[in-house]
Design an enzyme around this catalytic site. Structure first.
Site, PDB file in Angstrom:
ATOM      1  N   SER A  53      -2.346  -9.585   4.218  1.00  0.00           N
ATOM      2  CA  SER A  53      -2.147  -8.262   4.635  1.00  0.00           C
ATOM      3  C   SER A  53      -1.524  -8.615   6.094  1.00  0.00           C
ATOM      4  CB  SER A  53      -3.413  -7.392   4.881  1.00  0.00           C
ATOM      5  OG  SER A  53      -2.959  -6.562   5.684  1.00  0.00           O
TER       6      SER A  53
ATOM      7  N   ASP B  63       0.884  -1.391   0.070  1.00  0.00           N
ATOM      8  CA  ASP B  63      -0.054   0.023  -0.066  1.00  0.00           C
ATOM      9  C   ASP B  63       0.927   1.338   0.042  1.00  0.00           C
ATOM     10  OD1 ASP B  63      -2.222  -1.615  -0.082  1.00  0.00           O
ATOM     11  OD2 ASP B  63      -2.363  -1.486   2.151  1.00  0.00           O
TER      12      ASP B  63
END
Length: 414
Positions: A178, A17
């Site tokens: 994640s 990200d």
């Protein structure tokens, strides 16, 4: 401070990200991006991360070693509070976010930046934790949250965005978990974990081994606490940072601290996470055991309510609040006598008490013994009067019910 609204400080980790946020901020906001990487024990090589941020377009990079501060000012208070979210989650990510946000504010003030950016999704808890901390510490700083603005809708699309710009990323479409790692824990979310029917794969473990692969012989650890703070491990004095690093190694090889949890997120949905917290699991368990013998009943019961509320505050990002400060004062008061030695037995994923002692112990075997009665300490004949008084409400209610039943029978006869 003089604010430059074309400057933004980015919470940078080098992950997927934040790697694509640097070019996105430059392309869409025409901003001068200052990357800030806060080391809370991720275990990453920070120099490559620094070079990656500069290569990706950052004008400057700050790398801050906050591990000691994290251990002493965030982990230890939470351990003393006994804060565990929903009975399982030891708050590893939640504890670190206010510290990282605090450092972002400090860098923004130093650089005169008008904005802070983060890579949290619009569905997660971390956006709240970052932004509430920023509001509490410097409400003049504005926040940019790309996941709430851009057209990228998934981690797969984020991978494509990075590939199109030649940005190396630490995940692939095949295993797009994640992950968040720090001194306290490692979390895994996303991908096949989102289907609760799926058992989580054991090859994702990085801090622990599977319980099945742990040694066949139990290992014992001895922890010394002073006023609720761990100060020694197996006879050696350590600061909190070093003590936890050693406990992580010990707990990890014994398969300690693995949980698979569907939790209630602050934003309203449930989510599934797999967490590894080897050293923290041992520390929290040992601390709790010591409280069992050093806290009186009323304090211990009330502190459990405080622990649950404390956990909610930390989980919800309310670290810098008056209530949290007040609860810390209460917790510190309860810890004055939480001093002693605790031994824990570790074996293939289990962590159980094997012995403890404290000069402040409220346990007195002369009172509790099933052996020879010592009448001058505890006279068993006193129990009769106690039972009569303690049971008086029950006796009164029974007599009342008997009277009503008799009256009802008499009316039926009449």
């Amino acid at each position: 401070m003089d604010i430059n609204n074309k400057k933004v400080v980015l919470a940078y980790s080098g992950g997927l990200d934040t790697s694509i946020i640097i070019p996105w901020l430059k392309e869409n906001h025409d901003m001068d991006v200052i990357a800030c990487c806060v080391d809370v024990g991720q275990g990453d090589e920070l120099e490559p991360i620094k070079h990656k941020a500069l290569r990706t377009g950052a004008s400057n990079v700050y790398v801050i070693d906050a591990r000691k501060e994290f251990a002493e000012d965030y982990i230890i208070p939470t351990v003393k509070a006994g804060a565990v979210y929903e009975g399982k989650y030891l708050l590893g990510t939640a504890m670190a976010r206010p510290l990282i946000a605090k450092k972002l504010v400090e860098i923004a003030e130093k650089e005169g930046a008008g904005y802070i950016a983060h890579g949290c999704t619009g569905k997660g808890n971390d956006q709240v934790r970052f932004e509430l901390t920023i509001k509490a510490l410097n409400p003049d700083i504005k926040v940019i949250a790309p996941w709430r603005e851009w057209n990228i809708k998934s981690r797969e699309e984020a991978v494509d965005y990075a590939a199109a710009r030649g940005i190396p990323i630490p995940v692939t479409k095949e295993r797009p978990y994640s992950m968040d790692r720090n001194l306290w824990h490692l979390s895994h979310e996303g991908a096949d974990l989102e289907d609760t029917k799926n058992p989580h794969p054991t090859d994702i473990y990085m801090m622990t081994t599977t319980p099945e692969d742990a040694p066949d012989k139990p290992e014992h650890v001895e922890i010394v606490f002073e006023k609720g703070i761990p100060v020694k491990l197996n006879g050696v004095a350590y600061k909190p940072l070093e003590l936890l690093e050693n406990l992580n190694e010990i707990g990890g090889r014994n398969g300690i601290g693995l949980i698979d949890l569907v939790e209630n997120r602050l934003v309203g949905m449930k989510s599934r996470g797999v967490y590894e917290t080897p050293g923290g699991t041992i520390l929290v368990a040992a601390h709790k055991e010591l409280e069992y013998i050093t806290l009186d009943k009323q304090t211990m019961r009330f502190k459990q309510m405080v622990s649950d509320r404390y956990a909610d505050l930390v989980y919800d990002g309310l670290w810098y609040t008056p209530l949290k400060e007040a609860l810390d004062a209460f917790v510190d008061s309860t810890q004055q006598n939480v001093t002693g030695v605790v031994s824990m037995k570790l074996y293939k994923g289990s962590c159980v008490i094997s012995g403890m002692e404290s000069v402040y112990s409220l346990y007195n075997k002369d009172f509790a013994t099933f052996g020879e009665n010592v009448d001058n300490i505890y006279n068993q004949k006193d129990a009769e009067g106690f039972i009569n008084l303690f049971g008086l409400p029950l006796e009164v209610m029974a007599l009342m019910n008997r009277k009503l039943a008799k009256q009802q029978d008499e009316r039926k006869i009449g």
